[in-house]
Design a protein around this motif. Structure first.
Motif, mmCIF file in Angstrom:
data_model
loop_
_atom_site.group_PDB
_atom_site.id
_atom_site.type_symbol
_atom_site.label_atom_id
_atom_site.label_comp_id
_atom_site.label_asym_id
_atom_site.label_seq_id
_atom_site.Cartn_x
_atom_site.Cartn_y
_atom_site.Cartn_z
ATOM 1 N N ASP A 434 17.699 -7.120 8.895
ATOM 2 C CA ASP A 434 18.920 -6.460 9.455
ATOM 3 C C ASP A 434 18.620 -6.843 11.160
ATOM 4 N N GLY A 435 17.492 -7.053 11.730
ATOM 5 C CA GLY A 435 17.286 -7.091 13.107
ATOM 6 C C GLY A 435 17.182 -8.520 13.678
ATOM 7 N N TRP A 436 17.810 -9.652 13.016
ATOM 8 C CA TRP A 436 17.667 -10.854 13.554
ATOM 9 C C TRP A 436 18.668 -11.596 12.872
ATOM 10 N N PHE A 437 19.353 -12.817 13.919
ATOM 11 C CA PHE A 437 20.173 -13.882 13.317
ATOM 12 C C PHE A 437 19.121 -14.901 13.602
ATOM 13 N N HIS A 438 19.712 -16.167 12.979
ATOM 14 C CA HIS A 438 18.738 -17.320 12.839
ATOM 15 C C HIS A 438 19.647 -18.791 12.940
ATOM 16 N N PRO A 439 19.919 -19.266 14.018
ATOM 17 C CA PRO A 439 20.678 -20.700 13.961
ATOM 18 C C PRO A 439 19.621 -21.874 13.395
ATOM 19 N N MET A 440 19.890 -22.253 12.241
ATOM 20 C CA MET A 440 19.039 -22.955 11.537
ATOM 21 C C MET A 440 19.799 -24.516 11.624
ATOM 22 N N HIS A 441 18.926 -25.389 12.190
ATOM 23 C CA HIS A 441 19.081 -26.825 12.161
ATOM 24 C C HIS A 441 18.462 -27.648 11.194
ATOM 25 N N LEU A 442 19.022 -28.711 10.778
ATOM 26 C CA LEU A 442 18.678 -29.692 10.022
ATOM 27 C C LEU A 442 18.642 -30.872 10.624
ATOM 28 N N HIS A 443 17.510 -31.733 10.940
ATOM 29 C CA HIS A 443 17.651 -32.924 11.487
ATOM 30 C C HIS A 443 18.459 -33.948 10.721
ATOM 31 N N LEU A 444 18.671 -35.006 11.214
ATOM 32 C CA LEU A 444 19.122 -36.253 10.368
ATOM 33 C C LEU A 444 20.288 -36.102 9.855
ATOM 34 N N VAL A 445 20.595 -34.857 9.318
ATOM 35 C CA VAL A 445 21.942 -34.929 8.251
ATOM 36 C C VAL A 445 23.001 -34.148 8.961
ATOM 37 N N VAL A 491 13.246 -29.250 10.000
ATOM 38 C CA VAL A 491 14.214 -28.073 9.535
ATOM 39 C C VAL A 491 13.559 -26.850 10.602
ATOM 40 N N HIS A 492 14.363 -26.383 11.447
ATOM 41 C CA HIS A 492 13.732 -25.114 12.211
ATOM 42 C C HIS A 492 14.808 -24.278 12.760
ATOM 43 N N CYS A 493 14.546 -23.007 13.167
ATOM 44 C CA CYS A 493 15.565 -22.164 13.736
ATOM 45 C C CYS A 493 15.635 -22.442 15.129
ATOM 46 N N HIS A 494 16.971 -22.255 15.614
ATOM 47 C CA HIS A 494 17.086 -22.760 17.043
ATOM 48 C C HIS A 494 17.194 -21.549 18.066
#
Length: 534
Positions: A434-445, A491-494
């Motif tokens: 409930d405490g965080w949002f995460h922009p997730m990024h996949l490289h290459l694709v 792959v990581h959180c931005h």
């Protein structure tokens, strides 16, 4: 001094001993400000004209097969910027400016970027070492040119990055991606836009003066005008000054016509919910990875770190002298201050409009299809599920309880997934917090957002993406085609504080775990000593 296992892995992975971080504390969510500036030095909204990053010059070569290549040079160096009226702010900048120069290039024109690290050995304020790794975010680059976190270029060295640019028109950006210090380096200024054009996009959307890149970020300042850095124990950094193209709350003069804005969120952690002060909608025409199949009209949109949305704003209806503000309604779990609800202003002027330009009054409804948007779930051969977590004991951010330290400890062999080349998979990302949002990024694709909590994606997400906003208690499903290259990609959180500590893993496309990799991201194209210093 004793060090923890995590610290040992960090130092072993980077190969350099870094120093501690100086922070500028900020107050709670309801605080008036985070900066320590005097009242007379604190910038006020809408006092500064918008500026644009200059285009980066290049030289062109054509090989025996007729293949055209544009050759660029970027130098990372310590410089100062005039962000505040009276005080100079030290930055790390590509060619000494923030944002870095804008690269504009046509589809199928190759690029070679000669990237020189002429930074000092250590950050002048924060004290850590300054090797870098430059990532062209959104490019389908080979692994050794993708900005792999541990593929480091030391001060005094250079690396030639090769970019194919065969993807459809899109708004990319380049930024530092060095292991464990991406947040500090991007925050200090190492970011710029890289724009690919093609005939379809040129025929549909405004060009030239009316095609405007906007790089939005936030910052806090110490009393002397230097940047403060406080990631609140690795949870995130939220500044009280909103910058657009490196200027606080700027103003842009606009004609009574349609403009195209390429909006990049380059903030370390802050997400935005953009809207116009007039209540009028905007038209979203492109997402991270290019044109949408169909334009979407929205009153506001949620915009996380590293996401790019291209929007059309129609100023025809406003009388000369009207001011239209781009505002921020914010989202849960940001830290907002007195003026973080403001972004920039547009002042409508009475200048004559060139009506021979067909884009001056046209808002296309049908745009362009693209590979990820043409896929259906039936094409998927596998579904993988990943949980995004926080360890409250270690204060480490994880994906399925794994971190980049485990990747380093494995000799960079450990992967979260091993899709075969040219296969399609469904990836499900679950955020149970409930405490965080995460922009997730996949490289290459590039990928298609299939659903969000079992419901269709937001209208503005119905285009090709490479970053997805995973909000609180949200589960998103992505449809991903893995290619066109073999190799290892991250792959990581931005939220860059999360990425650095250490919400980043990797996947391996089309290679077995012990198979020789001709495109090893660390060893196949290492940085070289730069004989030209300064």
């Amino acid at each position: 001094m004793a060090i923890s296992r995590r610290q040992a892995l960090i130092l072993g992975g980077i190969g350099i001993v870094g120093a501690g971080i100086v922070t500028v504390p900020i107050s709670g969510v309801s605080a008036k400000s985070a900066s320590k500036l005097s009242d007379s030095d604190m910038p006020r909204p809408y006092r500064t004209p918008l500026t644009l990053a200059p285009p980066l010059s290049f030289q062109t070569t054509v090989d025996a097969n007729g293949v055209k290549t544009q050759h660029y040079t970027l130098t990372q160096r310590l410089a100062t910027a005039q962000i505040l009226a009276r005080l100079r702010t030290p930055i790390l900048g590509y060619n000494g400016i923030f944002p870095g120069p804008t690269i504009r290039i046509d589809k199928d024109t190759r690029a070679v970027v000669h990237l020189r690290n002429q930074l000092p050995a250590k950050h002048p304020k924060l004290g850590y070492a300054l090797p870098t790794s430059t990532h062209l975010h959104g490019s389908a680059s080979l692994p050794q040119f993708d900005g792999y976190a541990n593929d480091l270029t030391l001060p005094g060295f250079y690396k030639d990055y090769q970019y194919p640019n065969f993807q459809p028109a899109r708004s990319l950006w380049y930024h530092d991606h060095s292991v464990h210090f991406t947040a500090q380096n991007v925050y200090s200024g190492l970011a710029g836009q890289y724009l690919i054009s093609d005939p379809v996009e040129k025929g549909l959307l405004p060009q030239g003066t009316f095609d405007v890149p906007l790089t939005v970020s936030d910052a806090m300042f110490a009393a002397d005008g230097t940047l403060g850095f406080d990631d609140r124990q690795h949870s995130g950094l939220w500044g009280d000054v909103i910058l657009v193209n490196g200027k606080p709350w700027p103003v842009m003069k606009v004609q009574r016509r349609i403009y195209r804005f390429r909006i990049l969120n380059a903030s370390v952690s802050r997400s935005y919910r953009f809207t116009l002060s007039t209540g009028d909608p905007v038209t979203v025409v492109a997402t991270d990875a290019g044109l949408m199949p169909a334009a979407q009209t929205v009153g506001s949109w949620r915009h996380a770190g590293a996401e790019r949305y291209e929007v059309l704003i129609d100023f025809r209806k406003y009388a000369a002298g009207t001011r239209v503000e781009l505002r921020n309604l914010s989202n849960d779990n940001n830290r907002d201050f007195d003026n973080t609800g403001k972004i920039m202003a547009f002042d409508v002027v009475a200048d004559a409009v060139n009506t021979a330009d067909p884009t001056w009054n046209q808002i296309p409804s049908t745009l362009a299809s693209s590979h990820p948007m043409d896929l259906t779930s039936a094409a998927a051969t596998k579904t993988r599920k990943f949980r995004i977590k926080h360890d409250d004991v270690t204060n480490i951010w994880t994906i399925d309880d794994l971190t980049w330290e485990e990747v380093i400890a494995s000799g960079f062999k450990r992967v979260m997934a091993d899709p075969a080349l040219d296969t399609v998979e469904i990836w499900e990302l679950q955020n149970s917090s409930d405490g965080w949002f995460h922009p997730m990024h996949l490289h290459l694709v590039d990928f298609q957002v299939l659903s969000r909590n079992g419901q269709p994606p937001f209208p503005y997400e119905k285009g090709p993406k490479d970053v997805v906003y995973v909000g609180e208690r949200e589960t998103v499903r992505l449809l991903v085609h893995f290619g066109p290259h073999r190799g290892r990609y991250m792959v990581h959180c931005h939220n860059l504080a999360h990425e650095d500590h250490a919400m980043m893993l990797q996947f391996r496309v089309g290679l077995g775990p012990d198979e020789a990799d001709p495109n090893d991201p660390i060893t196949s194209s290492p940085a070289l000593w730069d004989p030209v210093q300064g």
